[in-house]
Design a protein around this motif. Structure first.
Motif, PDB file in Angstrom:
ATOM      1  N   VAL A 245       0.671  -1.042  -0.005  1.00 37.13           N
ATOM      2  CA  VAL A 245      -0.120   0.072  -0.096  1.00 37.13           C
ATOM      3  C   VAL A 245       0.781   1.467   0.095  1.00 37.13           C
ATOM      4  O   VAL A 245       0.582   2.098  -0.673  1.00 37.13           O
ATOM      5  CB  VAL A 245      -1.011   0.029   1.272  1.00 37.13           C
ATOM      6  N   SER A 246       1.950   1.257   0.875  1.00 38.46           N
ATOM      7  CA  SER A 246       2.751   2.347   0.737  1.00 38.46           C
ATOM      8  C   SER A 246       3.572   2.615  -0.308  1.00 38.46           C
ATOM      9  O   SER A 246       3.526   3.858  -1.023  1.00 38.46           O
ATOM     10  CB  SER A 246       3.857   2.189   2.007  1.00 38.46           C
ATOM     11  N   SER A 470       2.061  10.625   5.271  1.00 39.19           N
ATOM     12  CA  SER A 470       0.437  10.663   5.207  1.00 39.19           C
ATOM     13  C   SER A 470      -0.331   9.276   4.993  1.00 39.19           C
ATOM     14  O   SER A 470      -1.334   9.117   5.503  1.00 39.19           O
ATOM     15  CB  SER A 470       0.255  11.834   4.191  1.00 39.19           C
ATOM     16  N   GLY A 471       0.273   8.588   4.160  1.00 41.87           N
ATOM     17  CA  GLY A 471      -0.143   7.360   4.135  1.00 41.87           C
ATOM     18  C   GLY A 471      -0.210   6.330   5.322  1.00 41.87           C
ATOM     19  O   GLY A 471      -1.216   5.591   5.401  1.00 41.87           O
ATOM     20  N   ASN A 472       1.058   6.430   6.085  1.00 45.29           N
ATOM     21  CA  ASN A 472       0.969   5.698   7.133  1.00 45.29           C
ATOM     22  C   ASN A 472       0.033   6.177   8.261  1.00 45.29           C
ATOM     23  O   ASN A 472      -0.728   5.388   8.945  1.00 45.29           O
ATOM     24  CB  ASN A 472       2.229   5.849   8.075  1.00 45.29           C
ATOM     25  N   HIS A 473      -0.072   7.577   8.248  1.00 46.91           N
ATOM     26  CA  HIS A 473      -0.955   7.933   9.353  1.00 46.91           C
ATOM     27  C   HIS A 473      -2.508   7.842   8.711  1.00 46.91           C
ATOM     28  O   HIS A 473      -3.436   7.397   9.542  1.00 46.91           O
ATOM     29  CB  HIS A 473      -1.091   9.706   9.016  1.00 46.91           C
ATOM     30  N   LYS A 477      -4.742   5.790  11.489  1.00 44.97           N
ATOM     31  CA  LYS A 477      -6.087   6.258  11.726  1.00 44.97           C
ATOM     32  C   LYS A 477      -7.219   5.173  11.392  1.00 44.97           C
ATOM     33  O   LYS A 477      -8.171   5.034  12.351  1.00 44.97           O
ATOM     34  CB  LYS A 477      -6.675   7.524  10.993  1.00 44.97           C
ATOM     35  N   ALA A 478      -7.111   4.490  10.386  1.00 44.86           N
ATOM     36  CA  ALA A 478      -8.383   3.458  10.419  1.00 44.86           C
ATOM     37  C   ALA A 478      -8.045   2.352  11.379  1.00 44.86           C
ATOM     38  O   ALA A 478      -9.186   1.557  11.628  1.00 44.86           O
ATOM     39  CB  ALA A 478      -7.956   2.880   8.885  1.00 44.86           C
ATOM     40  N   THR A 707      -8.688   4.054  -0.388  1.00 42.08           N
ATOM     41  CA  THR A 707      -9.655   3.028   0.097  1.00 42.08           C
ATOM     42  C   THR A 707      -8.829   1.700   0.705  1.00 42.08           C
ATOM     43  O   THR A 707      -9.036   1.179   1.541  1.00 42.08           O
ATOM     44  CB  THR A 707     -10.599   2.593  -1.113  1.00 42.08           C
ATOM     45  N   ALA A 708      -7.889   1.473  -0.237  1.00 42.43           N
ATOM     46  CA  ALA A 708      -7.131   0.231   0.134  1.00 42.43           C
ATOM     47  C   ALA A 708      -6.387   0.589   1.492  1.00 42.43           C
ATOM     48  O   ALA A 708      -6.314  -0.449   2.515  1.00 42.43           O
ATOM     49  CB  ALA A 708      -5.960  -0.128  -0.831  1.00 42.43           C
ATOM     50  N   ALA A 709      -5.814   1.587   1.900  1.00 43.83           N
ATOM     51  CA  ALA A 709      -5.333   2.036   2.911  1.00 43.83           C
ATOM     52  C   ALA A 709      -6.166   1.857   4.189  1.00 43.83           C
ATOM     53  O   ALA A 709      -5.937   1.255   5.335  1.00 43.83           O
ATOM     54  CB  ALA A 709      -4.581   3.276   3.118  1.00 43.83           C
ATOM     55  N   LEU A 710      -7.309   2.464   4.109  1.00 43.57           N
ATOM     56  CA  LEU A 710      -8.238   2.371   5.224  1.00 43.57           C
ATOM     57  C   LEU A 710      -8.789   0.974   5.188  1.00 43.57           C
ATOM     58  O   LEU A 710      -8.991   0.670   6.572  1.00 43.57           O
ATOM     59  CB  LEU A 710      -9.504   3.249   4.522  1.00 43.57           C
ATOM     60  N   LEU A 711      -8.781   0.190   4.396  1.00 48.30           N
ATOM     61  CA  LEU A 711      -9.558  -1.101   4.347  1.00 48.30           C
ATOM     62  C   LEU A 711      -8.501  -1.789   5.235  1.00 48.30           C
ATOM     63  O   LEU A 711      -8.772  -2.841   6.076  1.00 48.30           O
ATOM     64  CB  LEU A 711      -9.765  -1.718   2.931  1.00 48.30           C
ATOM     65  N   LEU A 712      -7.255  -1.662   4.780  1.00 44.89           N
ATOM     66  CA  LEU A 712      -6.332  -2.519   5.553  1.00 44.89           C
ATOM     67  C   LEU A 712      -5.967  -2.153   7.050  1.00 44.89           C
ATOM     68  O   LEU A 712      -6.139  -3.078   7.795  1.00 44.89           O
ATOM     69  CB  LEU A 712      -4.686  -2.019   4.834  1.00 44.89           C
TER      70      LEU A 712
END
Length: 750
Positions: A245-246, A470-473, A477-478, A707-712
């Motif tokens: 994802v990153s 920002s991606g890790n955050h 957050k999710a 969406t993928a980051a939140l889902l993960l």
């Protein structure tokens, strides 16, 4: 006014024989009538002024929304999400620009002139804000929107130019000094020049966007192939998924069309123009505040409302263009490098490639005469060559203008660096030395996924770190939004055996099946039976509903990603409609579940009632719909078919002992099957996350990776827990299908 007009006419009649000749009376009568008509038709102008102010407000609100969204997502280059160039926004902008377009009304006073000039400053601000939105359009949208914008801007510029020539813009009614009149004239000329410059920048940017997207898309495909090599889809770990994802997050952010155009010299130039127009308008407002009640146009007090509203829009709208001025510094572009491009008039090929393609293409006009064809072709080549040369001049000018914010930042950074050197301590310096190698190594791993138009440009380490964080955050957050009820259900009933038990396809023959099994339909059907049991405590029913509701959210991701064919989509649509009925109204196909269950009350009676009702409904639908099916009949048939098969499975599984089964035991059995079906479906989450990271549409990549980051983040614990369970002997391409699971569990291979 009407009464006054007739009163004056009456007085004229009384003096006709004494002091006023008939000719003079006719002249005065005509003058009074003209004044009466003018006053009558000017009455709506104040309301029109309010309408202009409201239109201006509708332009300001989306700009502010983009600002807030940028601060929220920590994207200080402020992508255009709400304020975009389209037919609706152009229409509203045209209404907001009525003052400088208006020839018919005299606007001689201080506030009137300030409002007219302020509208042009507001237009400059809006054009600077709209520039990144061009990157989200295809070729057809770019052409139509740029033409529409050009018509609006050119019309505005021509109107103001005519007013300049005729003296309307610098009209002196006796209250103005000659110097102030001259200043108004210069300001109007300046705004016209700035509007035309911004239009050229928009056209220049539009010509480079499509070729730039092709370059970024080609580099994205190479990066995607590299990322796939590091991911094992059969049983990928959470850490590998996070890395995957990153990697795609870096590609999506740096390869974003809007980020691409924001980091160009054209955007920096538009920001400089916007700042210049804002500063000039600020000077005008400083003088106008001393004469706030000096207005005399037919717009009356509404002109003051327009002035204040659009001034607020100018101030707020300047924030994003100013920030974008410095976006070019996200890359390691040296002053020497920029100066080299300017000195040799070097313009990257993607700025002129579209014109070159048009130049080399044949003329689409069908002409029989060969000589005419040659003339048309030569004219086309000549005109496009001129356009290409003009395009290069605009780009070079933008590169030169882009030096202004670059030098500004360098000067500020030098001052800050000198100040920090005075304050830094040895211990802090040592800490930086310890932390820097790890950070550099991390950035080195991610830098191969950075997408840029020019090979000699490199993303600055600070920018790369910010994008990565920002991606890790987003993932972290999710993680705080874990589906706790779903996780408890999956932990309480481990295994996958229920997938093989929910439908053994035994019992009476059914009518011709018009749908295929999907994951969500049996889950919803089993839940409907569970919540109909009258002797179950309410908190247990509510807990099951929460668990299923959370689970169906992720089941939907699996189905939309891996089961997207028409036959599966039809069943999924039935399941979603049925779930709304079950969850919110506690009904099944119109039957109130609590009332229907209370009529029989026993466990066998409840299951049998569902089975009989479903069978009767199937027979009724089949008899009434022999020649075809509409959406309602498909919904009724699929729902009843699923219920009949499930209830028959339950009756067969208990044989004659179902009379001895309590409702609590049946609830456990139903919950177990629901949990196992959910677990089997959610084993596909790693594959879904990996697939959502990638999309072929460049404009949708950022949203897809998000969406993928939140889902993960939300499903990390679920993925980890399911990896501990032993999967049946299914291939990767068979895991997304419930019928493959059922067949494998019913008939396991030796």
């Amino acid at each position: 006014m009407g009464d006054t007009y007739f009163h004056l006419l009456h007085n004229l009649d009384s003096y006709i024989c004494t002091s006023i000749t008939q000719t003079l009376k006719d002249f005065l009568t005509a003058s009074l009538y003209q004044a009466y008509i003018q006053n009558k038709y000017s009455k709506p102008m104040m309301l029109i002024g309010i309408y202009i102010a409201i239109a201006s407000l509708f332009c300001i609100l989306p700009m502010v929304a983009d600002l807030l969204q940028g601060f929220k997502t920590k994207k200080l280059w402020f992508p255009c999400k709400y304020f975009t160039l389209n037919a609706a926004s152009l229409t509203v902008i045209a209404v907001a620009m009525k003052l400088p377009m208006d020839f018919s009304n005299s606007m001689p006073h201080v506030v009137d002139q300030a409002a007219r000039l302020g509208s042009m400053a507001f237009m400059c601000t809006m054009m600077a804000n709209l520039l990144p939105s061009l990157a989200t359009m295809d070729s057809k949208e770019l052409l139509t929107n740029i033409i529409a914008l050009a018509i609006l801007v050119i019309t505005l510029a021509v109107n103001v130019s005519i007013q300049i020539v005729t003296g309307v813009v610098s009209h002196d009614d006796g209250e103005y000094s000659s110097i102030l009149t001259f200043y108004n004239l210069l300001i109007a000329i300046f705004y016209v020049a700035m509007l035309l410059a911004l239009l050229m920048i928009h056209t220049c940017s539009a010509l480079m966007i499509l070729k730039s997207k092709e370059i970024l898309d080609h580099k994205y495909k190479a990066g995607h192939e590299t990322a796939l090599k590091d991911l094992e889809l059969q049983q990928p770990t959470v850490e590998k998924l996070k890395l995957h994802v990153s990697n795609h997050w870096i590609m999506a952010e740096t390869g974003s069309p809007q980020f691409m155009i924001v980091c160009s010299a054209t955007t920096s130039a538009s920001g400089v123009i916007c700042v210049s127009s804002t500063l000039l308008h600020g000077i005008i407002m400083m003088y106008t505040t001393q004469h706030m009640m000096d207005y005399g146009s037919e717009y009356k007090g509404s002109v003051l409302v327009i002035l204040i509203t659009q001034f607020i829009g100018v101030i707020l709208g300047t924030v994003a263009p100013v920030s974008r001025c410095f976006a070019l510094l996200s890359f390691k572009v040296s002053i020497k490098q920029i100066w080299k491009h300017i000195k040799v008039f070097k313009v990257e090929s993607y700025y002129t490639q579209r014109l070159t393609d048009w130049k080399q293409s044949s003329v689409p006009v069908k002409v029989s005469s060969r000589r005419c064809k040659i003339v048309i072709q030569e004219l086309k080549v000549l005109s496009l060559s001129c356009c290409k040369g003009f395009q290069k001049m605009v780009v070079v000018a933008c590169n030169m203008t882009a030096l202004i914010p670059v030098f500004t930042v360098i000067g500020v950074l030098c001052c800050l660096q000198c100040w920090k050197r005075l304050k830094v301590t040895l211990s802090a310096f040592n800490n930086v030395l310890v932390e820097r190698p790890a950070q550099l190594q991390h950035n080195k791993d991610l830098s191969q996924y950075v997408l840029q138009l020019q090979d000699d440009m490199e993303l600055a380490e600070r920018t790369l770190t910010s994008i990565s964080k920002s991606g890790n955050h987003l993932i972290q957050k999710a993680e705080k939004q874990q589906p706790n009820s779903l996780m408890k259900l999956l932990e309480e009933y481990s295994g996958f055996e229920g997938v093989g038990k929910y439908d053994v396809q035994q019992g009476l023959p059914l009518p011709e099946q018009k749908y295929v099994d999907c994951w969500s339909l049996p889950i919803v059907t089993l839940t409907a039976i569970a919540i109909s049991l009258p002797n179950i405590q309410k908190h247990m029913v509510d807990r099951l509903l929460r668990s299923v509701s959370e689970g169906l959210t992720y089941v939907k991701h699996v189905e939309e990603t891996l089961n997207a064919t028409d036959e599966y989509v039809s069943s999924q649509k039935v399941a979603r409609t049925l779930w709304l009925e079950v969850e919110f109204y506690h009904k099944w196909l119109g039957y109130k579940l609590s009332n229907s269950a209370q009529q029989v009350n026993t466990t066998k009676g409840i299951v049998q009632w569902f089975s009989d009702t479903a069978k009767n409904m199937l027979t009724e639908v089949e008899s009434k719909n022999m020649k075809g099916s509409d959406d309602n009949s498909v919904y009724m048939s699929a729902s009843a078919n699923s219920m009949y098969r499930l209830t028959q499975t339950i009756l067969v599984s208990y044989h004659a002992n179902i009379d001895q089964v309590s409702q609590e035991e049946l609830l456990v059995q139903l919950s177990s099957m629901i949990s196992h079906i959910l677990a089997a479906c959610l084993t596909n989450l790693p594959q879904v996350i990996a697939m959502k990271c990638h999309t072929s549409v460049i404009e949708k990549r950022e949203a897809s990776v998000q969406t993928a980051a939140l889902l993960l983040g939300e499903t990390m614990q679920i993925i980890n827990s399911l990896q501990d369970r032993e999967l049946p002997s299914l291939n990767l391409d068979e895991l997304p299908f419930i019928d493959k699971w059922r067949d494998c569990l019913l008939h396991p291979s030796p």
